[in-house]
Design a protein around this motif. Structure first.
Motif, short mmCIF file in Angstrom:
data_model
loop_
_atom_site.label_atom_id
_atom_site.label_comp_id
_atom_site.label_asym_id
_atom_site.label_seq_id
_atom_site.Cartn_x
_atom_site.Cartn_y
_atom_site.Cartn_z
N LEU A 113 0.83 -1.20 0.00
CA LEU A 113 0.00 0.00 0.00
C LEU A 113 0.88 1.26 0.00
CD1 LEU A 113 -2.70 -1.13 2.59
CD2 LEU A 113 -2.97 -0.92 0.11
N PRO A 114 0.32 2.42 -0.35
CA PRO A 114 1.11 3.65 -0.40
C PRO A 114 1.82 4.00 0.91
CG PRO A 114 -0.98 3.97 -1.50
CD PRO A 114 -1.05 2.62 -0.85
N ASP A 115 1.26 3.59 2.05
CA ASP A 115 1.90 3.89 3.33
C ASP A 115 2.96 2.85 3.72
OD1 ASP A 115 0.38 1.69 4.00
OD2 ASP A 115 -0.93 2.75 5.41
N GLY A 116 3.24 1.93 2.80
CA GLY A 116 4.28 0.93 3.03
C GLY A 116 3.79 -0.37 3.62
N ARG A 117 2.51 -0.46 3.96
CA ARG A 117 1.98 -1.71 4.52
C ARG A 117 1.85 -2.77 3.44
NH1 ARG A 117 -3.57 -0.94 6.74
NH2 ARG A 117 -3.66 0.73 5.17
N PRO A 118 2.27 -4.01 3.72
CA PRO A 118 2.08 -5.09 2.75
C PRO A 118 0.64 -5.55 2.72
CG PRO A 118 3.03 -5.97 4.76
CD PRO A 118 2.95 -4.47 4.95
N ILE A 119 0.22 -6.09 1.59
CA ILE A 119 -1.12 -6.67 1.47
C ILE A 119 -1.03 -7.97 0.69
CG2 ILE A 119 -2.47 -4.53 1.58
CD1 ILE A 119 -2.57 -4.54 -1.48
N PRO A 160 5.65 4.22 -9.90
CA PRO A 160 6.65 5.15 -9.36
C PRO A 160 6.10 6.06 -8.27
CG PRO A 160 6.77 5.06 -11.76
CD PRO A 160 5.55 4.30 -11.37
N ASP A 161 4.79 6.35 -8.32
CA ASP A 161 4.22 7.24 -7.31
C ASP A 161 3.88 6.52 -6.01
OD1 ASP A 161 1.99 5.75 -7.95
OD2 ASP A 161 0.90 7.38 -8.91
N GLY A 162 4.13 5.21 -5.95
CA GLY A 162 3.91 4.47 -4.73
C GLY A 162 2.51 3.92 -4.56
N TRP A 163 1.60 4.26 -5.48
CA TRP A 163 0.21 3.80 -5.31
C TRP A 163 0.04 2.35 -5.73
CZ3 TRP A 163 -3.68 6.15 -2.79
CH2 TRP A 163 -3.48 7.49 -2.43
N GLY A 164 0.55 2.00 -6.87
CA GLY A 164 0.40 0.64 -7.35
C GLY A 164 -0.97 0.39 -7.96
N TRP A 176 -9.14 -6.53 -15.64
CA TRP A 176 -9.66 -5.47 -14.79
C TRP A 176 -8.49 -4.77 -14.09
CZ3 TRP A 176 -15.19 -5.32 -13.89
CH2 TRP A 176 -15.89 -6.38 -14.46
N ARG A 177 -8.67 -3.48 -13.81
CA ARG A 177 -7.66 -2.71 -13.08
C ARG A 177 -8.33 -1.98 -11.92
NH1 ARG A 177 -5.89 1.51 -15.99
NH2 ARG A 177 -7.79 1.41 -17.27
N TRP A 178 -7.61 -1.90 -10.77
CA TRP A 178 -8.17 -1.33 -9.56
C TRP A 178 -7.09 -0.51 -8.83
CZ3 TRP A 178 -13.15 -3.35 -9.28
CH2 TRP A 178 -13.36 -4.57 -9.95
N ASN A 179 -7.52 0.50 -8.10
CA ASN A 179 -6.65 1.20 -7.18
C ASN A 179 -6.38 0.27 -6.00
OD1 ASN A 179 -6.12 2.83 -4.68
ND2 ASN A 179 -6.06 4.50 -6.16
N ALA A 180 -5.11 -0.04 -5.76
CA ALA A 180 -4.78 -1.03 -4.74
C ALA A 180 -5.14 -0.58 -3.34
CB ALA A 180 -3.30 -1.38 -4.82
#
Length: 315
Positions: A113-119, A160-164, A176-180
């Motif tokens: 995730l953008p805050d560095g948390r794994p999922i 590159p922006d960290g969002w994924g 399909w594509r989604w905001n992670a």
């Protein structure tokens, strides 16, 4: 050049699904499972001995993923007919308190995730893509169900922006594509394949934000996760692909595929150009090494696990 560096028996008597990963010290780790779910193991690559083995059993093994957590921990997640099972990947301790039971999960992938948390991501039989916290096993929300179709593949593409970008494929061949982070859908699904999507993997490509999908007809396609546009022509194998792996080898992003014809093939992920490779197996896992080579793990139909050192040239 591909050189066999280790070979040992899994003891299963039939093909074992290998999975390579990296420990906190940077050394390679090797895990294996069998499709019916009766055994999960970690191996010492140097000796061929078992570091740990769990024979408690589960309702099949559809897919597996390694997820790194804070403090140097490593989780092994396995997608089953009933949901998700978890292990401490380093010690082999099963984590029943993290078990998730809901729907059959056909595929899993790790992400950040953008805050560095794994999922952990999962492709559900109910047409939903799930997200879990790999520390607690708690669900983190899911993508909206469309009420039809089955999600059969899932992947996480770093940006590159960290969002994924979370990418999934269904049994009707749609991508399909989604905001992670939020689970919100990005654009409309793409009619990507003529048969069900069986595999999705992010590509370690110089182009960035690329991933590859494979279908039940043995066709591979590369995509841009940001736009949903296809990147280059399709690659037609005409044999069903059971395993897709990617790694950067000598500065080249490489795709490896193995499937029903027991041939392991390789391509330059950026150009789609074939790379000479002489290996036979229906499964493959890959891991880039600091020296620019890669490790490849395969299995024979008798259950032998084979480790190769790989340094490839395009052409």
């Amino acid at each position: 050049m591909v050189q066999e560096i280790a070979r040992f028996s899994s003891g299963s008597g039939h093909m074992a699904g290998p999975l390579l990963g990296t420990g906190q010290d940077g050394n390679p780790l090797l895990f294996s499972s069998v499709a019916d779910g009766w055994e999960v193991s970690r191996w010492d690559i140097r000796t061929g001995g078992k570091v740990w083995c769990d024979r408690e059993g589960m309702s099949g093994c559809n897919d597996k993923a390694l997820v790194r957590i804070s403090g140097g921990g490593l989780r092994l997640a396995i997608a089953t007919e009933d949901g998700i099972e978890w292990w401490d990947a380093l010690t082999g301790r099963r984590l029943p308190e993290m078990t998730w039971e809901g729907w059959t999960i056909w595929a899993v992938a790790d992400g950040v995730l953008p805050d560095g948390r794994p999922i952990l991501l999962g492709a559900g039989h109910d047409g939903v893509v799930y997200r879990w916290d790999p520390v607690t096993g708690e669900p983190l929300g899911d993508t909206p169900s469309k009420g039809r179709g089955i999600m059969t593949a899932v992947g996480f593409v770093p940006s590159p922006d960290g969002w994924g970008v979370l990418v999934s494929g269904d049994d009707d061949g749609r991508i399909w594509r989604w905001n992670a982070a939020s689970g919100h859908q990005l654009g409309e699904p793409v009619e990507g394949h003529d048969s069900g999507v069986s595999l999705i993997r992010a590509l370690p490509s110089a182009e960035g934000l690329l991933f590859v999908s494979g279908d039940q007809d043995g066709v591979l396609k590369r995509w841009n996760a940001a736009t949903g546009a296809q990147a280059g022509p399709p690659i037609e194998i005409r044999a069903e692909v059971y395993a897709l792996a990617t790694a950067r080898v000598g500065g080249t992003a490489v795709m490896f595929a193995a499937g029903s014809d027991e041939v392991v093939r390789a391509w330059d992920a950026d150009t789609g150009e074939a790379i000479d490779l002489l290996l036979r197996s229906s499964v493959v896992s890959a891991l880039a090494q600091p020296d620019g080579t890669a490790l490849l793990a395969t299995s024979t139909v008798q259950g032998d696990i084979v480790i190769h050192a790989c340094a490839l040239r395009v052409g």
